[in-house]
Design a protein around this motif. Structure first.
Motif, PDB file in Angstrom:
ATOM      1  N   ALA A 199     -58.278 -76.525 -19.256  1.00 14.71           N
ATOM      2  CA  ALA A 199     -56.612 -77.023 -19.122  1.00 14.71           C
ATOM      3  C   ALA A 199     -56.488 -77.551 -17.684  1.00 14.71           C
ATOM      4  N   THR A 200     -55.783 -79.007 -17.771  1.00 14.21           N
ATOM      5  CA  THR A 200     -55.685 -79.362 -16.332  1.00 14.21           C
ATOM      6  C   THR A 200     -54.216 -79.334 -16.033  1.00 14.21           C
ATOM      7  N   LYS A 201     -53.908 -79.103 -14.851  1.00 15.44           N
ATOM      8  CA  LYS A 201     -52.443 -78.971 -14.431  1.00 15.44           C
ATOM      9  C   LYS A 201     -51.464 -80.482 -14.528  1.00 15.44           C
ATOM     10  N   ILE A 202     -50.514 -80.300 -15.304  1.00 12.29           N
ATOM     11  CA  ILE A 202     -49.603 -81.458 -15.701  1.00 12.29           C
ATOM     12  C   ILE A 202     -48.521 -81.904 -14.318  1.00 12.29           C
ATOM     13  N   GLU A 203     -48.768 -83.159 -14.037  1.00 10.36           N
ATOM     14  CA  GLU A 203     -48.093 -83.245 -12.882  1.00 10.36           C
ATOM     15  C   GLU A 203     -46.569 -83.738 -13.380  1.00 10.36           C
ATOM     16  N   TRP A 204     -45.712 -83.101 -12.494  1.00 10.89           N
ATOM     17  CA  TRP A 204     -44.173 -83.524 -12.996  1.00 10.89           C
ATOM     18  C   TRP A 204     -43.746 -84.820 -12.300  1.00 10.89           C
ATOM     19  N   ASP A 205     -42.914 -85.420 -13.100  1.00 12.52           N
ATOM     20  CA  ASP A 205     -42.316 -86.696 -12.553  1.00 12.52           C
ATOM     21  C   ASP A 205     -40.678 -86.492 -12.342  1.00 12.52           C
ATOM     22  N   ILE A 206     -40.177 -87.678 -11.954  1.00 14.24           N
ATOM     23  CA  ILE A 206     -38.606 -87.438 -11.520  1.00 14.24           C
ATOM     24  C   ILE A 206     -37.865 -87.076 -12.808  1.00 14.24           C
ATOM     25  N   PHE A 207     -38.331 -87.596 -13.915  1.00 14.83           N
ATOM     26  CA  PHE A 207     -37.551 -87.080 -15.224  1.00 14.83           C
ATOM     27  C   PHE A 207     -37.883 -85.637 -15.668  1.00 14.83           C
ATOM     28  N   ASP A 208     -38.949 -85.006 -15.478  1.00 10.86           N
ATOM     29  CA  ASP A 208     -39.266 -83.673 -15.698  1.00 10.86           C
ATOM     30  C   ASP A 208     -38.286 -82.955 -14.820  1.00 10.86           C
ATOM     31  N   ILE A 211     -38.460 -70.187 -21.735  1.00 12.92           N
ATOM     32  CA  ILE A 211     -37.073 -70.457 -21.254  1.00 12.92           C
ATOM     33  C   ILE A 211     -37.070 -70.133 -19.848  1.00 12.92           C
ATOM     34  N   ARG A 212     -37.551 -69.291 -19.313  1.00 13.22           N
ATOM     35  CA  ARG A 212     -37.663 -68.806 -17.999  1.00 13.22           C
ATOM     36  C   ARG A 212     -38.516 -69.782 -17.325  1.00 13.22           C
ATOM     37  N   ASP A 213     -39.777 -69.856 -17.888  1.00 14.61           N
ATOM     38  CA  ASP A 213     -40.409 -70.927 -17.150  1.00 14.61           C
ATOM     39  C   ASP A 213     -39.704 -72.445 -16.964  1.00 14.61           C
ATOM     40  N   ILE A 214     -39.050 -72.764 -18.009  1.00 14.50           N
ATOM     41  CA  ILE A 214     -38.238 -74.106 -17.829  1.00 14.50           C
ATOM     42  C   ILE A 214     -37.421 -73.939 -16.825  1.00 14.50           C
ATOM     43  N   LYS A 215     -36.711 -72.908 -16.793  1.00 14.98           N
ATOM     44  CA  LYS A 215     -35.527 -72.864 -15.728  1.00 14.98           C
ATOM     45  C   LYS A 215     -35.889 -72.838 -14.383  1.00 14.98           C
ATOM     46  N   MET A 216     -37.077 -72.228 -14.398  1.00 16.96           N
ATOM     47  CA  MET A 216     -37.760 -72.123 -12.848  1.00 16.96           C
ATOM     48  C   MET A 216     -38.517 -73.096 -12.503  1.00 16.96           C
ATOM     49  N   GLY A 217     -38.992 -73.782 -13.524  1.00 18.91           N
ATOM     50  CA  GLY A 217     -39.789 -75.349 -13.072  1.00 18.91           C
ATOM     51  C   GLY A 217     -41.398 -74.686 -12.952  1.00 18.91           C
ATOM     52  N   ASN A 218     -41.645 -73.649 -14.153  1.00 17.95           N
ATOM     53  CA  ASN A 218     -43.130 -73.130 -13.796  1.00 17.95           C
ATOM     54  C   ASN A 218     -43.796 -73.716 -15.038  1.00 17.95           C
ATOM     55  N   LYS A 219     -45.032 -74.210 -14.834  1.00 17.74           N
ATOM     56  CA  LYS A 219     -45.858 -74.468 -15.840  1.00 17.74           C
ATOM     57  C   LYS A 219     -45.753 -75.821 -16.153  1.00 17.74           C
TER      58      LYS A 219
END
Length: 147
Positions: A2-11, A45-53
């Motif tokens: 697995a590769t780490k997904i890079e977040w962008d401004i929309f994320d 849901i916790r990961d989404i709220k905290m910006g994890n993964k």
């Protein structure tokens, strides 16, 4: 592997909006999972709220905005508004020199649109900033016209 997904401004904007909506809902993560009929787990849901993964997927975004009593279209508009806020914050956090450079690029692009200025005067490295903050179609044309 697995590769780490890079977040962008929309994320980041989607995370901010969903986090606010879920806070307003006032339910526990387990209750939110039950409201989605188990489609989105409490840990996700916790990961989404905290910006994890990984960033939120479209299906998750729709389900979570729906359980928060917000139409997905309204939530998407909130995300787009948040993106504008984040871009403005990014621009305002720049030094005056960086802002002057960006404004100079805008002026060069405007002048190029209204006259026959040679593309030799446009530095290719500055066009990346023009793509981020300006007219992407015009920036692409400038690349195509370059020798």
């Amino acid at each position: 592997m697995a590769t780490k997904i890079e977040w962008d401004i929309f994320d980041y904007a989607a995370r901010d909006v969903l986090s606010g909506l879920l806070d307003e809902l006032g339910a526990s993560y387990r209750e939110m999972e039950n409201l989605t009929q188990g489609e989105v787990t409490y840990s996700r849901i916790r990961d989404i709220k905290m910006g994890n993964k990984a960033p939120v997927r479209l299906s998750e975004f729709i389900r979570l905005s729906a359980i928060s009593h917000c139409l997905p279209v309204q939530a998407l508009n909130m995300v787009l508004d948040r993106v504008s806020e984040l871009e403005n914050e990014e621009y305002m956090s720049m030094t005056q020199e960086e802002r002057d450079s960006i404004n100079e690029i805008f002026e060069m692009l405007k002048a190029q649109q209204s006259s026959d200025i040679s593309t030799d005067s446009v530095d290719p490295s500055t066009l990346n900033l023009a793509a981020k903050y300006g007219d992407i179609e015009r920036e692409q044309e400038a690349y195509e016209e370059m020798p």
